[in-house]
Design a protein around this motif. Structure first.
Motif, mmCIF file in Angstrom:
data_model
loop_
_atom_site.group_PDB
_atom_site.id
_atom_site.type_symbol
_atom_site.label_atom_id
_atom_site.label_comp_id
_atom_site.label_asym_id
_atom_site.label_seq_id
_atom_site.Cartn_x
_atom_site.Cartn_y
_atom_site.Cartn_z
ATOM 1 N N CYS A 114 -3.826 5.726 -5.921
ATOM 2 C CA CYS A 114 -4.856 5.766 -4.880
ATOM 3 C C CYS A 114 -4.587 6.944 -3.952
ATOM 4 N N MET A 116 -5.634 7.159 -0.848
ATOM 5 C CA MET A 116 -5.718 6.805 0.571
ATOM 6 C C MET A 116 -4.348 6.711 1.247
ATOM 7 N N LYS A 117 -3.325 6.448 0.449
ATOM 8 C CA LYS A 117 -1.933 6.485 0.938
ATOM 9 C C LYS A 117 -1.665 5.593 2.156
ATOM 10 N N PHE A 120 1.299 0.732 4.258
ATOM 11 C CA PHE A 120 1.796 -0.613 3.956
ATOM 12 C C PHE A 120 1.628 -0.964 2.476
ATOM 13 N N THR A 123 0.693 0.481 -3.894
ATOM 14 C CA THR A 123 -0.099 1.392 -4.734
ATOM 15 C C THR A 123 -0.188 2.778 -4.112
ATOM 16 N N GLY A 165 -8.097 -4.290 -6.129
ATOM 17 C CA GLY A 165 -6.846 -3.967 -6.820
ATOM 18 C C GLY A 165 -6.431 -2.541 -6.490
ATOM 19 N N GLY A 167 -6.482 1.222 -5.962
ATOM 20 C CA GLY A 167 -7.505 2.229 -5.745
ATOM 21 C C GLY A 167 -8.485 1.862 -4.654
ATOM 22 N N GLU A 168 -9.155 2.891 -4.153
ATOM 23 C CA GLU A 168 -10.246 2.718 -3.180
ATOM 24 C C GLU A 168 -11.539 2.732 -3.999
ATOM 25 N N ALA A 201 -11.099 0.871 2.532
ATOM 26 C CA ALA A 201 -10.201 1.203 3.644
ATOM 27 C C ALA A 201 -10.986 1.868 4.773
HETATM 28 S S1 SF4 Z 1 -6.990 1.974 -0.137
HETATM 29 FE FE1 SF4 Z 1 -6.125 0.063 -0.925
HETATM 30 S S2 SF4 Z 1 -5.050 0.655 -2.826
HETATM 31 FE FE2 SF4 Z 1 -5.468 2.538 -1.673
HETATM 32 S S3 SF4 Z 1 -3.562 2.922 -0.540
HETATM 33 FE FE3 SF4 Z 1 -4.974 1.766 0.821
HETATM 34 S S4 SF4 Z 1 -4.470 -0.402 0.513
HETATM 35 FE FE4 SF4 Z 1 -3.557 0.766 -1.166
#
Ligand code: SF4
Length: 357
Positions: A114, A116-117, A120, A123, A165, A167-168, A201
């Motif tokens: 993902c 978005m990093k 917490f 992934t 799950g 990924g964004e 996110a």
């Molecule tokens: S968007 Fe979801 S999968 Fe991607 S880094 Fe944030 S919490 Fe993790």
């Protein structure tokens, strides 16, 4: 995939009809094919007597029906099941089956890693490797459905889909949209629009497209703090699209009378679980059609954060409720196999792992 063939699971109903029509095949064959592969979830070729010889040979010559493979199954003591799914290029993603009263919700991955990093999130530590294709999103559902039918035949109903799950989902918009169209299509699985929830996110460009192109689908926002500086630390995309900007947009989305936006709030010890945080959250969401899901953080190897204490979690909930907002403490199903939110990572088979099928 065989040379020259495309995956059957890449096409929504309209595309399939058009393809058949273009090749001088009765487009109504699309309904037989959707019924066979999506409603009945058969993996074998469709032999329906109404399917013409020409349609059968077209399908055999042009479509590939191969699916990703289940690499491992991790079964939790609370009946949650995590499937580690191997894709055609050997990348791995996970999908999770969450039981509720003899039915299951499936949590689908939409990307390998993902971008978005979120700090917490297990992934997020991987970075983005690639987007999943529609067939790989659909493939997780079909694999899970077949696994349940074989292993838990008495309660194998998959009734809800959440894109929460790896990924964004809104960062892989086209594939997720088409997969949803297939899940919703009346000729196949025919899921109700309220049975699908997309979680973001706060990726605003994707959210805008989603609202315009898939109206009515449930929305969940990873909130985790209403204080911008704290949210910046947890969800870096907040620095680009601030919470206020995202909320201003969410407030324009028309909701049905009993429809709510779900706000996910991960409770992290001494970071966002104080009385001040709870009051700020309550005041921020007050008056909105909101459900707040409070999720105790589940530590993972290498994480800097700790789980809030039970006392802090209950205190947070009570304060939110004083603002007339429903706040549910989400039991962390699957935390013994790292299947809880933000913990999906393909490198961590738990003790209950089994090589399958
Ligand atoms: S968007 Fe979801 S999968 Fe991607 S880094 Fe944030 S919490 Fe993790």
């Amino acid at each position: 995939m065989s040379a020259g063939k495309t995956s059957f699971y890449e096409h929504n109903y309209q595309e399939l009809e058009t393809l058949l029509e273009t090749h001088a095949i009765n487009p109504k064959s699309a309904s037989l094919l959707f019924r066979h592969h999506y409603k009945e979830k058969k993996l074998s070729p469709c032999e329906h007597h109404n399917l013409s010889k020409a349609a059968r040979s077209y399908v055999a010559e042009n479509f590939d029906f191969s699916l990703p493979e289940i690499d491992y199954v991790h079964e939790s003591t609370d009946q949650t099941v995590k499937l580690l799914v191997k894709l055609k290029d050997d990348q791995k993603v996970e999908c999770v089956l969450i039981p509720f009263q003899n039915k299951y919700t499936i949590c689908l991955s939409t990307q390998v890693g993902c971008a978005m990093k979120c700090s917490f999130c297990f992934t997020g530590t991987q970075g983005l490797k690639r987007n999943l294709e529609t067939s790989e999103i659909i493939g997780q559902f079909i694999l899970a459905w077949n696994w349940l039918e074989k292993n838990r035949p008495d309660d194998h109903q998959l009734k809800n889909i959440v894109y929460m799950g790896q990924g964004e989902p809104l960062h892989n918009f086209s594939a997720v949209k088409k997969a949803s169209e297939i899940f919703l299509d009346q000729h196949g699985m025919s899921l109700g629009i309220q049975k699908i929830t997309v979680s973001t996110a706060g990726y605003l460009p994707g959210l805008k497209r989603w609202n315009e192109e898939m109206p009515g689908v449930n929305l969940a926002l990873s909130l985790h703090s209403v204080i911008e500086e704290k949210r910046n630390k947890l969800i870096p995309i907040n620095q680009r699209y601030s919470l206020q900007e995202v909320m201003d947009y969410i407030d324009t989305i028309p909701l049905a009378r009993k429809q709510y936006v779900i706000y996910e709030y991960l409770l992290i010890k001494d970071f966002n679980d104080t009385e001040e945080d709870a009051h700020a959250t309550g005041a921020f969401l007050k008056g909105r059609q909101a459900i707040i899901n409070l999720i105790p953080f589940n530590p993972f190897p290498g994480s800097d954060f700790e789980r809030s204490t039970d006392e802090s979690i209950l205190r947070f909930q009570k304060i939110i409720e004083t603002y007339n907002l429903p706040a549910l403490i989400r039991t962390t199903k699957g935390d013994d196999i790292l299947a809880a939110c933000g913990q999906l990572n393909t490198k961590s088979p738990g003790n209950n792992s089994k090589a399958v099928q």
